[in-house]
Scaffold this motif. Structure first.
Motif, mmCIF file in Angstrom:
data_model
loop_
_atom_site.group_PDB
_atom_site.id
_atom_site.type_symbol
_atom_site.label_atom_id
_atom_site.label_comp_id
_atom_site.label_asym_id
_atom_site.label_seq_id
_atom_site.Cartn_x
_atom_site.Cartn_y
_atom_site.Cartn_z
ATOM 1 N N SER A 1 0.844 -1.190 0.000
ATOM 2 C CA SER A 1 0.000 0.000 0.000
ATOM 3 C C SER A 1 0.881 1.242 0.000
ATOM 4 N N ALA A 2 0.665 2.127 -0.964
ATOM 5 C CA ALA A 2 1.497 3.327 -1.055
ATOM 6 C C ALA A 2 1.372 4.193 0.197
ATOM 7 N N ALA A 3 0.163 4.325 0.717
ATOM 8 C CA ALA A 3 -0.033 5.141 1.916
ATOM 9 C C ALA A 3 0.682 4.526 3.112
ATOM 10 N N ALA A 4 0.608 3.203 3.235
ATOM 11 C CA ALA A 4 1.287 2.531 4.340
ATOM 12 C C ALA A 4 2.796 2.623 4.191
ATOM 13 N N GLN A 5 3.287 2.537 2.959
ATOM 14 C CA GLN A 5 4.724 2.687 2.736
ATOM 15 C C GLN A 5 5.181 4.087 3.140
ATOM 16 N N ALA A 6 4.391 5.090 2.800
ATOM 17 C CA ALA A 6 4.731 6.463 3.192
ATOM 18 C C ALA A 6 4.772 6.600 4.709
ATOM 19 N N ASN A 7 3.881 5.911 5.411
ATOM 20 C CA ASN A 7 3.900 5.937 6.876
ATOM 21 C C ASN A 7 5.174 5.312 7.426
ATOM 22 N N LEU A 8 5.648 4.260 6.765
ATOM 23 C CA LEU A 8 6.901 3.636 7.195
ATOM 24 C C LEU A 8 8.077 4.597 7.028
ATOM 25 N N VAL A 9 8.043 5.375 5.957
ATOM 26 C CA VAL A 9 9.090 6.381 5.756
ATOM 27 C C VAL A 9 9.009 7.434 6.856
ATOM 28 N N GLN A 10 7.803 7.851 7.195
ATOM 29 C CA GLN A 10 7.640 8.824 8.276
ATOM 30 C C GLN A 10 8.154 8.266 9.596
ATOM 31 N N ASN A 11 7.899 6.978 9.849
ATOM 32 C CA ASN A 11 8.440 6.346 11.057
ATOM 33 C C ASN A 11 9.949 6.426 11.096
ATOM 34 N N ALA A 12 10.567 6.206 9.949
ATOM 35 C CA ALA A 12 12.025 6.265 9.871
ATOM 36 C C ALA A 12 12.534 7.670 10.175
ATOM 37 N N ILE A 13 11.836 8.663 9.647
ATOM 38 C CA ILE A 13 12.212 10.057 9.926
ATOM 39 C C ILE A 13 12.091 10.340 11.415
ATOM 40 N N ASP A 14 10.999 9.885 12.018
ATOM 41 C CA ASP A 14 10.775 10.103 13.448
ATOM 42 C C ASP A 14 11.854 9.438 14.291
ATOM 43 N N GLN A 15 12.392 8.341 13.811
ATOM 44 C CA GLN A 15 13.454 7.627 14.528
ATOM 45 C C GLN A 15 14.830 8.245 14.304
ATOM 46 N N LYS B 1 4.726 4.209 -6.517
ATOM 47 C CA LYS B 1 3.675 5.200 -6.732
ATOM 48 C C LYS B 1 4.218 6.543 -6.234
ATOM 49 N N PRO B 2 4.924 7.244 -7.111
ATOM 50 C CA PRO B 2 5.702 8.424 -6.711
ATOM 51 C C PRO B 2 4.908 9.504 -5.991
ATOM 52 N N ASP B 3 3.669 9.738 -6.404
ATOM 53 C CA ASP B 3 2.881 10.812 -5.785
ATOM 54 C C ASP B 3 2.722 10.596 -4.282
ATOM 55 N N ALA B 4 2.657 9.326 -3.877
ATOM 56 C CA ALA B 4 2.476 9.015 -2.458
ATOM 57 C C ALA B 4 3.747 9.266 -1.658
ATOM 58 N N MET B 5 4.880 9.338 -2.350
ATOM 59 C CA MET B 5 6.168 9.513 -1.668
ATOM 60 C C MET B 5 6.609 10.981 -1.607
ATOM 61 N N LYS B 6 5.977 11.829 -2.385
ATOM 62 C CA LYS B 6 6.450 13.203 -2.542
ATOM 63 C C LYS B 6 6.567 13.946 -1.218
ATOM 64 N N ALA B 7 5.513 13.959 -0.449
ATOM 65 C CA ALA B 7 5.503 14.748 0.788
ATOM 66 C C ALA B 7 6.473 14.196 1.821
ATOM 67 N N VAL B 8 6.534 12.883 1.940
ATOM 68 C CA VAL B 8 7.366 12.304 2.992
ATOM 69 C C VAL B 8 8.851 12.375 2.643
ATOM 70 N N VAL B 9 9.188 12.295 1.365
ATOM 71 C CA VAL B 9 10.592 12.473 0.974
ATOM 72 C C VAL B 9 11.019 13.917 1.243
ATOM 73 N N ALA B 10 10.120 14.852 1.007
ATOM 74 C CA ALA B 10 10.416 16.259 1.319
ATOM 75 C C ALA B 10 10.651 16.449 2.817
ATOM 76 N N LYS B 11 9.894 15.716 3.636
ATOM 77 C CA LYS B 11 10.094 15.800 5.088
ATOM 78 C C LYS B 11 11.456 15.240 5.482
ATOM 79 N N ALA B 12 11.879 14.171 4.827
ATOM 80 C CA ALA B 12 13.193 13.604 5.119
ATOM 81 C C ALA B 12 14.287 14.602 4.769
#
Length: 335
Positions: free
Chosen positions: A91-105, A116-127
């Protein structure tokens, strides 16, 4: 799947608690791993400070392709003194949440796939805002720079598809069926698009549910029974090719089967002729380079391709003529 370009870049990765609680892995039962053992594929070990790298993919449970990716990543982690934590969710949304978890850690780097690049855009910017470098691999060739990733490792799937189609032309195929196991994934769609462009015959496309192999089998069988003019089944992953072989038999079809990607059983199928050929994008290399690149960036400021060009890992055609040369590597799960 396209011209041979190589680069060596390695990286390491780890997430802790939150990552361990979320996500799933490939065919190893949905557990994430901090095991950095790598079957003797690494050389030496860096004396640089310990890093934590998160590798996060869109893998579906049971797809052996991702086991090969992980082995490459683990080999790089061992070499580079990296703690690697792998997690995945289709799931693209769930994958994005995993990226956010990594950032939080507050990991030191992230290696991810952008199916699915659109789902990654915001979270990669946060990283990026958090000062965490991100490397892309396997999926997202057309979008990695727009997403702000440091580097990209993979193959040009459209060019790989064209090469696949051109090979079918030389084999005399006239009507191909492209079987897509996950609708909307950019890499898979690009393969079929490239196939259609390179193949001079007719191309049909069907979607199957990749996580339900009995359904995959029945869907392909039904299509072959419905249209006896199909003389070539093209699958986009090794497990689906092996299932398609059974579908051809069940349908009483004379169609041939060829595929993208390898595993041990698929190499054996090429050797015995039940699958015509496979295209290898070298997933071990993708995992290895995506992790090693983060280590190189952290410790020496390096960026393969100058941060402007992707590092291509395929395509390479595996046929009955050369399958023996990769069989030993496939047997240990690295090709």
């Amino acid at each position: 799947m396209h011209r041979n370009h190589r680069a060596a870049a390695l990286a390491a990765t780890v997430l802790a608690g939150a990552l361990l609680a979320a996500g799933c892995s490939s065919s190893s039962g949905g557990k994430q791993s901090e095991d950095n053992s790598a079957d003797g594929a690494s050389a030496g070990k860096a004396s640089t400070p310990r890093m934590t790298i998160a590798m996060i993919t869109h893998a579906e449970p049971g797809d052996t392709f991702w086991d090969i990716v992980r082995k490459g990543a683990q080999a790089a982690a061992v070499k580079d003194n990296i703690k690697l934590v792998y997690s995945a969710d289709p799931s693209a949304a769930a994958q994005a949440n995993l990226v956010q978890n990594a950032i939080d850690q507050k990991v030191d780097g992230i290696a991810l796939t952008a199916a699915k690049p659109d789902a990654m855009k915001a979270v990669v910017a946060k990283a990026e805002k958090a000062g965490i470098p991100v490397t892309g691999f396997n999926s997202g060739l057309d979008d990695w720079k727009k997403l702000g990733m440091l580097e990209y490792f993979g193959q040009d799937e459209n060019i790989a598809g064209q090469a696949f189609g051109e090979r079918l032309n030389t084999l005399g195929a006239k009507h191909a069926l492209c079987v897509v196991q996950s609708q909307g994934q950019v890499a898979l769609e690009s393969r079929c698009a490239g196939l259609t462009k390179g193949f001079t015959g007719k191309t049909d496309k069907i979607y199957v549910t990749g996580t339900d192999m009995p359904s995959v089998k029945s869907t392909i069988t039904a299509k072959l029974q419905q249209d006896s003019s199909i003389d070539q089944v093209v699958t986009l992953g090794a497990p689906f090719a092996l299932t398609a072989v059974q579908s051809v038999k069940d349908a009483g079809s004379k169609a041939k089967v060829a595929t993208f990607d390898l595993n041990k059983d698929l190499v054996a199928a090429v050797q015995n002729g039940s699958v015509e050929f496979a295209v290898d994008q070298q997933p071990y290399l993708q995992g290895y380079l995506a992790v090693d690149a983060l280590w190189l960036y952290k410790n020496n400021g390096n960026a393969s391709g100058g941060g402007t060009a992707p590092v291509l890992t395929g395509p390479a055609f595996i046929t009955k003529d050369n399958a023996d040369s990769v069989a030993a590597f496939a047997a240990k799960g690295t090709r």
